[in-house]
Design a protein around this motif. Sequence first.
Motif, short mmCIF file in Angstrom:
data_model
loop_
_atom_site.label_atom_id
_atom_site.label_comp_id
_atom_site.label_asym_id
_atom_site.label_seq_id
_atom_site.Cartn_x
_atom_site.Cartn_y
_atom_site.Cartn_z
N TYR A 1 -3.40 9.25 4.27
CA TYR A 1 -2.51 8.83 3.18
C TYR A 1 -1.07 9.30 3.40
O TYR A 1 -0.12 8.53 3.30
N LEU A 2 -0.93 10.60 3.68
CA LEU A 2 0.43 11.15 3.81
C LEU A 2 1.15 10.56 5.01
O LEU A 2 2.35 10.27 4.97
N GLY B 1 0.85 -1.19 0.00
CA GLY B 1 0.00 0.00 0.00
C GLY B 1 0.88 1.23 0.00
O GLY B 1 2.03 1.20 -0.50
N LEU B 2 0.38 2.31 0.57
CA LEU B 2 1.15 3.55 0.59
C LEU B 2 2.42 3.39 1.43
O LEU B 2 3.52 3.75 1.01
N SER C 1 -7.38 13.02 -2.49
CA SER C 1 -6.69 14.22 -1.99
C SER C 1 -5.63 13.89 -0.93
O SER C 1 -5.89 13.12 0.00
N PHE C 2 -4.48 14.54 -1.10
CA PHE C 2 -3.42 14.48 -0.09
C PHE C 2 -3.44 15.75 0.77
O PHE C 2 -2.44 16.12 1.33
N LYS C 3 -4.59 16.39 0.78
CA LYS C 3 -4.86 17.55 1.64
C LYS C 3 -4.03 18.78 1.27
O LYS C 3 -3.39 18.81 0.23
N GLN D 1 -1.28 2.82 8.41
CA GLN D 1 -2.46 2.97 9.26
C GLN D 1 -2.45 1.98 10.42
O GLN D 1 -2.92 2.27 11.51
N LEU D 2 -1.88 0.83 10.18
CA LEU D 2 -1.81 -0.22 11.22
C LEU D 2 -0.99 0.26 12.44
O LEU D 2 -1.18 -0.22 13.54
#
Length: 464
Positions: A345-346, A10-11, A54-56, A338-339
Motif C-alpha cells: 500500500y505505502l 487506487g492508492l 495496515s500500513f505496517k 503495484q503495476l
Amino acid sequence: MDPVTIIGAGLAGSEAAWQLAVRGVPVRLVEMRPAQRGPAHHTDMFAELVCSNSFKSTDAYSATGLLKEELDALGSLLLDIARRSAVPAGSALAVDRALFSSTVTQTVSAHPLIDVVIEEATTLPDGDVIVAAGPLASEPLTRALTQLTGSQHLAFFDAAAPIVDADTIDHDVVFPASRWEKGQGADYLNCPMDRERYESFIAELVGAERVTLRDFERRDLFQACQPAEEVARTGLDALRYGALKPVGLTDPRTGERPWAVVQLRAENRERTAYNLVGFQTNLTFGAQDRVFRMIPGLEDATFLRYGVMHRNTFIDAPRLLAPDLSLRDHPRIRIAGQLSGTEGYLEAIATGLLAALGVHAAREGLAPLQLPPTTALGSLVAYATDPGTTGYQPMHVNFGLVPPLAERVRGKRARYEAYSQRARADMATYLCTRSDLFTAGARSRLRPPATPPAGEKRYGRSTG
Ligand SMILES: Cc1cc2nc3c(=O)[nH]c(=O)nc-3n(C[C@H](O)[C@H](O)[C@H](O)COP(=O)(O)OP(=O)(O)OC[C@H]3O[C@@H](n4cnc5c(N)ncnc54)[C@H](O)[C@@H]3O)c2cc1C
C-alpha cells in the motif's frame, strides 16, 4: 494546459492526481468502478484497501517507518489521510478502511483541477499518462500495455521466494560455492543438510499452514511454477532431486557432499540480501518464519521479504522503467503503483507521488526527481529500475536494498538505526537542493526518531 490522464483511482492514482492538481496541473482521472468491477474490490470508493487495513510499522528504525517519514517530507496526501483515519494497532499504522477511502474519494473528487471520469480505459491515450491500474488491471488495458511493451515484459502472477538479510545468516554454517564451481563463489551461499535435518524439515514443510487462495487466483497458480511445499508433498526426496539437490557441491568443512543443500542466491550487487532458491511458497508468513528457520544457517535470519504466490499484474521494471518511472521507450507514459513492480500500500502511494512529480518536473523543464539510494524510497526505485536486476519479482521497501554503510556496524538494531540516520540526513540534503519542487517546510517534516519501542521487535517483517 493539457490534462494528464491517470488511469486508476487506487492508492497510486489518487495520490498522483492530488500531487499534480496542487501544482496547478489539470488531471483526467479515469476509474472503471463502479461501471466495471475487478475481482478483489468491493466498493465504489477510491483507494480501496483490498485486504489488510495496515500500513505496517511506524517504528522510526524500520524501513516502513522510514518510508512514512519520507512520504511526510514529500507531502503525501494519502499518508496524511491514513493518519487521520487511524485505529489503535500498537506500533503499526492501521486505519478505519471505510473512513480512509471515503476521505480520499471526497478530497480528490472535490479538487477543481481533477476531472473524474468513470469508464474503463482500454487504450493508452496520447499526451502525459500515468498508468496506475493496479495488480488486477482490467484485461483490455493489459492487452494495450502488452502491445506497447512486449508480452515478455508483463507478468500476471507473483511467485516470489523469501529474502533474508545477509548479515543475519550464520556464516559459520553456510559455505559460499557455485555448483561445479561455476561463476563467482559468493553469488551462492549453501546451507548444508544431513539426512536427519532434511527429513525433519520436509515433515514440517508439508504440514505447515498455507494461505487460502481466492477463486480468481487458483487458475493462475496452476499455471505458475509449483510452491516448494507442493513439490515436497509429491515425495520425500522430491526436493532433494530438485531445488535442494546437492550435486556439484562439497562442504569444505567435511570435504563431503551434503545430503541436501538449500542455496541462497545474492539478491543485489552488494550482496546485502539473499533469496532462497526455488522456495516460492504459499505458506503463511508465520509458518515461513518457523519452518525456514529450520534451514541450517538461517536459525536467526531476518526475513526482508516473505515468499508469496498470488495474482499480480506487473511490468518487468528493470528493463522498462527509467528512474522517474517513465517507460524508457515512451517517456510520456509513466507506470505507478503495484503495476510498476513495487509491492504494498505505502509503496503504491509513494510511486504515485513520484510519477506525478516526474510529470510536473518534465513539464516545467526541471531536473528529474532522483531520491538518494540510501533512502527507503530511493533504494526501492533504484533496485526496481536497475537494468542489472534479473528475474525481477515485485519488491517492498526493506533495508536489504540500501547500500552498505561506510563502516560495518555490529548488531541489527544498531545497523538499522545507522541506515535510518543516514537516510534522513541524505534526504534532508537532497530536498535542500530541490527548492524548485519542494518548500522548506518539507525538510522540516523529517522528524527526529521517536524513542524506539521497548521489547523484542523483528525488522523488515510485515505487520499487515
Ligand atoms: C488480493 C490482493 C490483496 C492484497 N493485500 C495487500 C495487503 O494486505 N497489504 C498491502 O500492502 N498490499 C496488498 N496488496 C497489494 C495491493 O494491491 C497494493 O499494495 C495496492 O492496492 C496497489 O495500489 P495500486 O494503486 O497500484 O492499485 P489499486 O489500489 O488496485 O488501484 C487500481 C485502480 O485501477 C482501477 N482500474 C483497473 N483497471 C482499470 C481500467 N482499465 N480503467 C480504469 N480503471 C482501472 C481499479 O478499479 C482500481 O481502483 C494486495 C493485492 C491483491 C491483489
